[in-house]
Write a protein that holds these residues in place. Structure first.
Motif, PDB file in Angstrom:
ATOM      1  N   THR A   1      -6.895  40.661  18.329  1.00  0.00           N
ATOM      2  CA  THR A   1      -7.861  41.490  19.295  1.00  0.00           C
ATOM      3  C   THR A   1      -7.243  41.625  20.107  1.00  0.00           C
ATOM      4  O   THR A   1      -8.429  41.813  21.125  1.00  0.00           O
ATOM      5  CB  THR A   1      -9.377  41.254  18.633  1.00  0.00           C
ATOM      6  OG1 THR A   1      -9.786  39.759  19.083  1.00  0.00           O
ATOM      7  CG2 THR A   1      -9.675  41.082  17.047  1.00  0.00           C
TER       8      THR A   1
ATOM      9  N   TYR B   1      -1.544  42.308  25.325  1.00  0.00           N
ATOM     10  CA  TYR B   1      -1.268  41.475  26.430  1.00  0.00           C
ATOM     11  C   TYR B   1      -0.666  42.128  26.704  1.00  0.00           C
ATOM     12  O   TYR B   1       0.197  42.748  26.609  1.00  0.00           O
ATOM     13  CB  TYR B   1      -0.333  40.476  25.920  1.00  0.00           C
ATOM     14  CG  TYR B   1      -0.603  39.007  25.129  1.00  0.00           C
ATOM     15  CD1 TYR B   1      -1.241  37.850  26.224  1.00  0.00           C
ATOM     16  CD2 TYR B   1      -2.218  39.410  23.988  1.00  0.00           C
ATOM     17  CE1 TYR B   1      -2.032  36.453  26.008  1.00  0.00           C
ATOM     18  CE2 TYR B   1      -2.605  38.306  23.747  1.00  0.00           C
ATOM     19  CZ  TYR B   1      -2.926  37.050  23.876  1.00  0.00           C
ATOM     20  OH  TYR B   1      -3.100  36.192  23.742  1.00  0.00           O
TER      21      TYR B   1
ATOM     22  N   LEU C   1     -14.529  47.452  27.692  1.00  0.00           N
ATOM     23  CA  LEU C   1     -14.031  46.830  25.502  1.00  0.00           C
ATOM     24  C   LEU C   1     -14.043  47.949  25.199  1.00  0.00           C
ATOM     25  O   LEU C   1     -13.572  48.137  24.399  1.00  0.00           O
ATOM     26  CB  LEU C   1     -15.990  46.457  25.432  1.00  0.00           C
ATOM     27  CG  LEU C   1     -15.741  45.228  24.075  1.00  0.00           C
ATOM     28  CD1 LEU C   1     -15.153  44.902  23.527  1.00  0.00           C
ATOM     29  CD2 LEU C   1     -17.695  45.505  23.950  1.00  0.00           C
TER      30      LEU C   1
ATOM     31  N   SER D   1      -3.330  31.446  18.366  1.00  0.00           N
ATOM     32  CA  SER D   1      -4.073  30.387  18.934  1.00  0.00           C
ATOM     33  C   SER D   1      -3.668  28.628  19.163  1.00  0.00           C
ATOM     34  O   SER D   1      -3.135  28.819  18.399  1.00  0.00           O
ATOM     35  CB  SER D   1      -5.376  31.034  18.345  1.00  0.00           C
ATOM     36  OG  SER D   1      -5.038  30.560  16.949  1.00  0.00           O
ATOM     37  N   THR D   2      -5.335  28.772  19.660  1.00  0.00           N
ATOM     38  CA  THR D   2      -4.587  27.463  19.992  1.00  0.00           C
ATOM     39  C   THR D   2      -6.594  26.379  19.633  1.00  0.00           C
ATOM     40  O   THR D   2      -7.801  26.723  19.589  1.00  0.00           O
ATOM     41  CB  THR D   2      -4.759  27.259  21.794  1.00  0.00           C
ATOM     42  OG1 THR D   2      -3.673  28.051  22.316  1.00  0.00           O
ATOM     43  CG2 THR D   2      -4.878  25.361  22.493  1.00  0.00           C
ATOM     44  N   PHE D   3      -6.343  25.833  19.157  1.00  0.00           N
ATOM     45  CA  PHE D   3      -6.890  25.005  18.080  1.00  0.00           C
ATOM     46  C   PHE D   3      -7.674  23.834  18.249  1.00  0.00           C
ATOM     47  O   PHE D   3      -6.662  23.147  18.740  1.00  0.00           O
ATOM     48  CB  PHE D   3      -7.692  24.668  16.650  1.00  0.00           C
ATOM     49  CG  PHE D   3      -7.863  25.318  15.554  1.00  0.00           C
ATOM     50  CD1 PHE D   3      -8.742  26.603  15.182  1.00  0.00           C
ATOM     51  CD2 PHE D   3      -8.901  23.785  15.814  1.00  0.00           C
ATOM     52  CE1 PHE D   3     -10.061  26.798  14.082  1.00  0.00           C
ATOM     53  CE2 PHE D   3     -10.157  24.442  15.012  1.00  0.00           C
ATOM     54  CZ  PHE D   3      -9.969  25.106  14.830  1.00  0.00           C
ATOM     55  N   SER D   4      -8.521  23.980  19.450  1.00  0.00           N
ATOM     56  CA  SER D   4      -8.873  22.831  20.326  1.00  0.00           C
ATOM     57  C   SER D   4     -10.797  22.087  19.212  1.00  0.00           C
ATOM     58  O   SER D   4     -10.482  22.556  18.232  1.00  0.00           O
ATOM     59  CB  SER D   4      -9.297  23.088  21.313  1.00  0.00           C
ATOM     60  OG  SER D   4     -10.732  23.518  21.794  1.00  0.00           O
TER      61      SER D   4
ATOM     62  N   MET E   1      -8.374  40.769  12.303  1.00  0.00           N
ATOM     63  CA  MET E   1      -9.898  40.630  12.615  1.00  0.00           C
ATOM     64  C   MET E   1      -9.692  42.233  11.590  1.00  0.00           C
ATOM     65  O   MET E   1     -11.029  42.688  12.352  1.00  0.00           O
ATOM     66  CB  MET E   1      -9.564  41.071  13.951  1.00  0.00           C
ATOM     67  CG  MET E   1      -9.768  39.392  15.387  1.00  0.00           C
ATOM     68  SD  MET E   1     -10.962  38.696  14.532  1.00  0.00           S
ATOM     69  CE  MET E   1     -10.843  36.979  15.162  1.00  0.00           C
TER      70      MET E   1
ATOM     71  N   PRO F   1     -15.554  41.390  20.070  1.00  0.00           N
ATOM     72  CA  PRO F   1     -16.308  41.147  21.632  1.00  0.00           C
ATOM     73  C   PRO F   1     -18.052  41.478  21.113  1.00  0.00           C
ATOM     74  O   PRO F   1     -18.088  41.211  21.699  1.00  0.00           O
ATOM     75  CB  PRO F   1     -15.904  42.911  21.196  1.00  0.00           C
ATOM     76  CG  PRO F   1     -14.387  42.614  21.213  1.00  0.00           C
ATOM     77  CD  PRO F   1     -14.052  42.055  20.193  1.00  0.00           C
ATOM     78  N   SER F   2     -18.393  42.315  19.727  1.00  0.00           N
ATOM     79  CA  SER F   2     -19.770  42.533  19.800  1.00  0.00           C
ATOM     80  C   SER F   2     -20.239  41.869  18.424  1.00  0.00           C
ATOM     81  O   SER F   2     -21.279  42.276  18.121  1.00  0.00           O
ATOM     82  CB  SER F   2     -19.687  44.089  19.156  1.00  0.00           C
ATOM     83  OG  SER F   2     -18.673  44.994  18.142  1.00  0.00           O
TER      84      SER F   2
ATOM     85  N   TYR G   1     -16.429  35.335  23.184  1.00  0.00           N
ATOM     86  CA  TYR G   1     -14.960  36.476  23.411  1.00  0.00           C
ATOM     87  C   TYR G   1     -14.447  36.374  24.462  1.00  0.00           C
ATOM     88  O   TYR G   1     -13.459  36.602  24.660  1.00  0.00           O
ATOM     89  CB  TYR G   1     -15.211  37.376  22.152  1.00  0.00           C
ATOM     90  CG  TYR G   1     -14.342  38.471  22.080  1.00  0.00           C
ATOM     91  CD1 TYR G   1     -13.475  38.338  21.002  1.00  0.00           C
ATOM     92  CD2 TYR G   1     -13.386  39.176  22.712  1.00  0.00           C
ATOM     93  CE1 TYR G   1     -13.076  38.682  20.512  1.00  0.00           C
ATOM     94  CE2 TYR G   1     -12.247  39.722  22.398  1.00  0.00           C
ATOM     95  CZ  TYR G   1     -11.525  39.887  21.232  1.00  0.00           C
ATOM     96  OH  TYR G   1     -10.466  40.538  20.804  1.00  0.00           O
TER      97      TYR G   1
ATOM     98  N   ARG H   1     -12.256  32.804  19.717  1.00  0.00           N
ATOM     99  CA  ARG H   1     -12.607  33.431  18.898  1.00  0.00           C
ATOM    100  C   ARG H   1     -12.790  32.897  17.179  1.00  0.00           C
ATOM    101  O   ARG H   1     -12.914  33.056  16.470  1.00  0.00           O
ATOM    102  CB  ARG H   1     -10.966  34.246  18.011  1.00  0.00           C
ATOM    103  CG  ARG H   1      -9.807  34.365  19.085  1.00  0.00           C
ATOM    104  CD  ARG H   1     -10.652  35.778  19.508  1.00  0.00           C
ATOM    105  NE  ARG H   1      -9.711  37.019  20.601  1.00  0.00           N
ATOM    106  CZ  ARG H   1     -10.504  36.307  22.379  1.00  0.00           C
ATOM    107  NH1 ARG H   1     -11.420  36.070  22.208  1.00  0.00           N
ATOM    108  NH2 ARG H   1      -9.709  37.024  22.795  1.00  0.00           N
ATOM    109  N   ARG H   2     -12.849  31.116  17.171  1.00  0.00           N
ATOM    110  CA  ARG H   2     -13.778  30.731  16.036  1.00  0.00           C
ATOM    111  C   ARG H   2     -14.102  29.413  16.772  1.00  0.00           C
ATOM    112  O   ARG H   2     -13.822  28.811  17.862  1.00  0.00           O
ATOM    113  CB  ARG H   2     -12.884  30.988  15.047  1.00  0.00           C
ATOM    114  CG  ARG H   2     -12.847  30.272  14.276  1.00  0.00           C
ATOM    115  CD  ARG H   2     -11.755  29.869  13.217  1.00  0.00           C
ATOM    116  NE  ARG H   2     -11.931  29.067  11.764  1.00  0.00           N
ATOM    117  CZ  ARG H   2     -10.619  29.036  11.336  1.00  0.00           C
ATOM    118  NH1 ARG H   2     -10.067  28.490  11.811  1.00  0.00           N
ATOM    119  NH2 ARG H   2     -11.595  27.943  10.288  1.00  0.00           N
TER     120      ARG H   2
ATOM    121  N   GLU I   1     -11.526  27.676  19.079  1.00  0.00           N
ATOM    122  CA  GLU I   1     -10.108  28.287  18.824  1.00  0.00           C
ATOM    123  C   GLU I   1      -9.894  29.480  19.771  1.00  0.00           C
ATOM    124  O   GLU I   1     -10.682  30.111  19.789  1.00  0.00           O
ATOM    125  CB  GLU I   1     -10.229  28.875  17.593  1.00  0.00           C
ATOM    126  CG  GLU I   1      -8.060  29.104  17.139  1.00  0.00           C
ATOM    127  CD  GLU I   1      -8.174  30.533  15.332  1.00  0.00           C
ATOM    128  OE1 GLU I   1      -8.886  29.667  14.260  1.00  0.00           O
ATOM    129  OE2 GLU I   1      -7.286  30.889  15.431  1.00  0.00           O
TER     130      GLU I   1
ATOM    131  N   VAL J   1      -7.781  32.001  22.471  1.00  0.00           N
ATOM    132  CA  VAL J   1      -6.703  32.139  22.961  1.00  0.00           C
ATOM    133  C   VAL J   1      -6.457  31.534  23.807  1.00  0.00           C
ATOM    134  O   VAL J   1      -6.680  31.985  25.234  1.00  0.00           O
ATOM    135  CB  VAL J   1      -6.341  34.275  22.735  1.00  0.00           C
ATOM    136  CG1 VAL J   1      -6.270  34.318  20.674  1.00  0.00           C
ATOM    137  CG2 VAL J   1      -6.977  34.233  23.323  1.00  0.00           C
TER     138      VAL J   1
END
Lengths: 546, 585
Positions: free
Chosen positions: A103, A106, A119, A217-220, B1, B75-76, B108, B113-114, B161, B163
């Motif tokens: 989503t 870039y 948005l 993604s990066t999972f932290s 998504m 986003p929503s 967001y 994202r998670r 998680e 980005v």
């Protein structure tokens, strides 16, 4: 990376990979000072702004294209606006790649930020791409309005032309400089996958593939006490193939470059971004990754600012972790280490001789870089706890070398830590003739010997804990006479690091396809000597260079 | 998504969600409300403390009962795995939705994202999450983003998680192979060697990039020692040194950074007292001040301001830097917080604004406009009066503001300041389309010298708004002025007078009666007698007779007496009515 990269990376936050052999069609131009537009802001910041504008222009072009025939004056005016928006990017980077990853959008690798106002545009752009089953668009320098017009004639028929069909039609229609990007991923696909170049696409046969691409993604999370509980399945255990530098190193370099790429830094620096840059490095320290490998991989002659900044950052963070600093402190330490030498920018043109031959004026200029650094950071960041620490580090990291005069005040702990890391890193990458032959072991030997009085024992202890007795990159002689390269320190036994054998006990080079590695060196084996530079065995590469 | 979007379409209402999702939705709503409360009230407030504990305990109970809470963000919307628990259109309560719908965007926007909350999550970790959401929800720019704040918390049971801000993206006509090295996030995907990293940097050997670092600053030593030997010889002193260093660090990190700032600023000024250093420090201190204002930390703001005064006593650079810094603040949050603050804090705000001076005029005006409670508005208007009393022209941009509320408030303040200096600004709003602004203008003109306010007041006489007209006439009739009488009379004699409401007509005649003299009698006589034989009883006729009676001069009375003898019944009746009321009085 020794094989030609089968995929086409976008220029990324840095201006892109420069190996033309790997990417003959997409090697982006190196970053140039963007003086033509008076742009002095950091690269990523400009990219974010341009990204928002480009999304807006793309959407308005699409919308107008639905109401008017392609070729209509109104539509052409929109194309001109679109060209105007991408023009500066094309001039600077040679290409503009706008892609959607899940989503997010870039632009040339930089995530376009989302605001409440943007948005709607953001989501509309994603919808347009999804409708055409493409990841985005790639526009190269040389694109003309006619070419764009041809492309949009296809692009505006999503039911007829989508996915690879759109790509084929665009290529067939002669749109060489503007094409759809079918798939985008953050991971380099395997060798069996195709390159995104027109010629190769045409030779490559069927386009279909059923498998999904990897998450970007990066999972932290899954902090130090419960690393196994990571639902994202992150693999941070340090089982690196080929005993290599972690990807975080390159990411940090890209981030640092992005942070520092500006001619004057006078328009502000996002400390939030600096902290994001150092996070992978701190995570690496917590996960006992061999983060210092990047230091050694660069060899002795690295003289690049970003490298130096990242190297100092990695060493300092690893030292800080060894001393028991928490994540928050390590984040501040990392950010401060990244920015410790920014003041050099202000004085570099006043110093023309190497350190041993400085005139009084040059010495004064060099010594003033710490004050200039503090000044610059004060001017370009928002003052808060982190930036105050960064300012202190920039000002105080040379107190051990005798400047500036703090009037008896003691430098902060972080300043002393960065000073130690900076000194060690600098000794390894010295620009002098002698510096070219200083090995990591010798540099560490200087720190523990002649320079020991400049640093507290605790800092030297932390340094040795971070790099071991034989730092990464050092060539050592094993007890059986074999010659090995130190890959990473072994915190459990500083004298027995992780090594890769280069020459066996008979002096024969081991084939690159079947490397012999000890991870770490077993208890029954030992290192008998750290070789000096002159004793390093010749490699194919060095022979070729000679 | 895409899957999440599809799931949104699938679920129609909250009732169709699984029990866990329903509980989660309810909890998220309470969280959204609580976050607003956390922002508005101080953390030591007992209600805030109780709410924090309650919401945190509820979350812990939920995850312990139902298992990990796996929240995905768009986003929503927020999804519990694939069930939408927060999304636009699910709830009919608009106020509630406005609060809760900010939550997904806030998360967001910062790249998350998670978020997965695992069972047995400690309350301390939940508080870290709350604090991070509270901090990042204030103002357009905060020191750290949500990703960093959660990361710094070193959370074991709350995982996020996100980005990255930037990354290398590979384009391909094929999808990547599924599961091939399929680990998320940072990974050892490949191992660059030096030349490859250089290629990544886009630099050739010898180039230095844009940021110049062209000289060594540490000298090489002539000798070095054997590392293991030296290490072992130093080993005895390591522990003690380490303990000392860590003690130092603890002391240093326990010390408030704001408390350290004056010392560091002082040191920098000693090292370089030049203008360059002062400008830089002003820039830094201004950002500190702006941050403190955004957090509504008035004490810290005062401290930063005091520092600024030291660094730039003549305010050579402060004004410009501060104007720029304050223009980016999130005003709505500050106004909301001030609405809920106690009187002492509101007073602190007011005095702080006065101390800042011109750069704070915009902020104070906005707060005055946005606050909904009387006390902070009063505090703000008082502050502006102090700030602009010598320079009312500083308010010029706000007089031209597109928001009528802002203009009305500023006009009120200009009225409080008073004097001839505010007249040019008040003149700008004479023809403002919003009646409430013009009413405020008329009130404000009370503190303006008579000779300059008169034309502006007379201009308002054309209005048909009863309140504005009454206020204008009230102001005009404070003193007898023939010019005013003539102006009112002109309005009465105007062709459109008949189309005015009775209330309007009476107001104008009443006003006229306050200021009229013998000069107006002929005109009034004409109004009284017009129509001749066929004259009817009208409001104007009756009012004209009464006005004559109130003028009460011989000429006026003579006109009334003549009217009593008029052939017209309406004229006689009006005069009789006026005369009888005169006798009664």
């Amino acid at each position: 990376m020794n094989d030609p990269d089968p995929t086409v990376p976008t220029p990324g936050p840095a201006p892109g990979r420069q190996d033309p052999a790997a990417n003959p069609t997409n090697a982006a131009a190196p970053a140039a000072p963007s003086d033509s537009h008076g742009e002095l802001r950091p690269l990523d910041e400009r990219m974010r702004e341009l990204g928002q504008l480009l999304v807006l222009r793309l959407l308005s072009t699409t919308r107008v294209g639905r109401a008017y025939q392609v070729g209509n004056q109104t539509f052409r005016a929109q194309l001109d606006l679109l060209l105007g928006a991408i023009g500066p990017m094309l001039n600077e980077f040679g290409e503009t790649v706008l892609v959607a990853l899940e989503t997010d959008l870039y632009l040339n690798g930089v995530r376009i930020p989302m605001t409440r106002a943007s948005l709607r545009h953001h989501q509309a752009a994603l919808k347009e791409f999804r409708r055409r089953k493409i990841a985005g668009l790639k526009i190269e320098k040389g694109v003309t309005r006619d070419e764009l017009e041809k492309f949009f004639a296809l692009f505006l028929q999503p039911e007829v032309y989508n996915s690879t069909g759109l790509l084929e039609a665009a290529l067939a229609g002669g749109c060489d400089h503007v094409q759809p990007a079918i798939y985008a991923s953050t991971e380099a696909p395997g060798d069996d996958e195709m390159v995104f170049t027109p010629g190769e696409i045409q030779e490559s046969g069927p386009w279909n593939s059923s498998s999904g691409y990897r998450s970007s993604s990066t999972f932290s999370g899954g902090g130090t006490s419960d690393p196994g509980a990571d639902p994202g399945g992150s693999d941070r255990t340090g089982n690196a193939p080929r005993g290599a530098a972690p990807k975080s190193f390159t990411q940090a370099i890209a981030g640092t470059r992005s942070l520092l790429t500006t001619t004057a830094l006078q328009n502000g620096m996002e400390m939030r971004h600096a902290k994001r840059v150092v996070q992978p490095l701190v995570d690496g320290a917590f996960a006992a990754e061999p983060v210092v490998m990047g230091l050694a991989t660069l060899g002795h002659h690295d003289e690049y600012t970003y490298m130096h900044a990242v190297n100092v950052c990695m060493v300092a963070v690893t030292m800080g972790h060894a001393l028991g600093l928490d994540r928050r402190a390590l984040a501040d330490l990392g950010a401060a280490a990244l920015l410790h030498d920014v003041g050099k920018n202000a004085v570099h043109d006043r110093i023309t001789h190497p350190i041993g031959e400085w005139s009084e004026a040059e010495r004064a200029a060099a010594e003033s870089h710490v004050i200039e650094g503090a000044k610059l950071l004060a001017r370009s960041t928002t003052l808060n706890a982190t930036t105050l620490r960064c300012i202190r580090v920039a000002l105080e990291h040379h107190v051990a070398a005798g400047y500036p005069d703090l009037g008896g005040a003691k430098p902060s702990v972080l300043s002393r830590l960065v000073a130690c890391a900076d000194c060690y890193t600098s000794l390894q990458t010295h620009r002098s003739e002698r510096g070219r032959s200083v090995t990591p072991f010798e540099a560490l030997g200087m720190m523990l010997g002649p320079l020991a009085s400049s640093f507290e024992p605790a800092l030297l202890w932390a340094l040795v804990q971070s790099v071991g007795f034989y730092p990464p990159g050092q060539i050592v002689k094993l007890d059986d006479g074999a010659i090995a390269l130190v890959l990473a320190p072994n915190p459990a036994d500083l004298a027995r690091p992780h090594v890769r054998v280069a020459l066996d006990s008979t002096g024969q080079a081991l084939p690159a396809q079947a490397p012999v590695e000890f991870r770490p060196l077993p208890a029954e084996r030992s290192i008998t000597a750290a070789l000096a530079a002159a004793e390093y065995p010749e490699t194919d590469e060095s022979r070729r260079a000679a | 998504m895409t899957n999440l979007s599809q799931s949104s379409e699938r679920f129609i209402s909250l009732r169709e969600l699984s029990p866990y999702a329903q509980h989660t939705a309810v909890w998220l709503r309470s969280l959204a409300r609580a976050l607003k409360m956390f922002r508005l009230y101080r953390s030591e407030n007992p209600v805030v403390i109780a709410t924090r504990e309650q919401i945190a305990s509820k979350l812990a109970e939920l995850v312990n009962q139902h298992g990990a809470m796996d929240l995905r963000f768009t986003p929503s919307e927020i999804h519990l795995v694939d069930e939408p628990v927060i999304r636009p259109g699910v709830d009919s309560d608009e106020n509630l939705r406005a609060t809760e719908l900010q939550l997904p965007f806030q998360v967001y926007r910062d790249g998350i994202r998670r978020i997965v909350i695992l069972p047995e999550v400690p309350l301390a970790e939940i508080y870290v999450l709350f604090d991070a959401l509270r901090v990042t929800g204030v103002g357009p720019e905060t020191q750290d983003d949500l990703v960093t704040l959660l990361w710094q918390g070193n959370l074991t049971h709350i995982q996020s998680e996100s980005v990255p801000l930037e990354q290398t993206i590979y384009l391909s006509v094929h999808r990547g192979s599924e599961g091939g090295g399929g680990h998320r996030g940072l990974s050892y995907a490949w191992s660059p060697v030096g030349s490859e990293i250089r290629a990544d940097l886009g630099q050739q050997l010898g180039a230095q990039g844009l940021h110049r670092d062209t000289f060594d600053d540490w000298a090489l030593c002539d000798s070095f020692v054997d590392v293991p030997t030296a290490y072992h010889s130093m080993e005895a002193g390591f522990d003690e040194s380490r303990v000392r260093l860590m003690e130092e660090w603890r002391d240093e990190s326990a010390c408030d950074w704001a408390g350290q700032t004056p010392g560091i600023v002082q040191r920098l000024l000693e090292l370089d007292p030049g203008d360059g250093m002062r400008t830089s420090l002003v820039q830094a201190l201004v950002t500190w001040l702006a941050g403190a204002l955004q957090r509504c930390d008035w004490e810290e703001a005062q401290r930063s301001l005091a520092m600024l005064r030291q660094v730039d006593p003549q305010s050579r650079w402060t004004c410009e830097a501060m104007t720029a810094a304050l223009s980016g603040l999130g005003l709505q949050e500050i106004a909301q917080r001030l609405d809920e603050d106690d009187a002492r804090d509101q007073a602190r705000f007011s005095s702080l604004m006065v101390a800042i001076g011109q750069p704070a005029v915009g902020l104070t005006c906005s707060v005055m406009c946005l606050c909904t409670k009387v006390r902070p508005r009063a505090a703000a208007s008082t502050a502006i009066c102090y700030m602009c009393s010598d320079h009312p022209e500083w308010l010029a941009p706000f007089v031209a503001d597109s928001r009528w509320q802002m203009v009305r408030n500023v006009v009120f303040v200009l009225g409080q300041i008073g004097g001839a200096a505010v007249v040019p600004l008040l003149e700008e709003v004479c023809a403002h389309s919003e009646l409430r602004v013009r009413r405020a203008l008329v009130q404000a003109l009370g503190n303006v010298p008579c000779d300059v306010r008169l034309p502006m007041l007379l201009e308002q006489l054309h209005t048909r708004d009863p309140q504005l007209l009454a206020a204008t006439l009230n102001m005009l009739t404070r003193e007898r002025n023939p010019r005013v009488a003539r102006a009112i009379l002109a309005r009465i004699q105007a062709p459109d007078f008949e189309s005015r409401s009775e209330e309007n007509k009476r107001a104008l005649f009443n006003g006229l009666s306050e200021v009229a003299d013998d000069h107006t009698v002929p005109a009034l006589e004409q109004l009284l007698t017009e129509g001749g034989w066929f004259a009817r009883r009208t409001v104007a006729r009756v009012a004209a007779a009464r006005t004559l009676r109130r003028i009460g001069t011989e000429t006026a009375v003579a006109v009334l007496e003549a009217g009593l003898r008029s052939k017209s019944e309406a004229v006689r009746s009006a005069c009789l009515d006026a005369m009888s009321s005169r006798m009664n009085s």
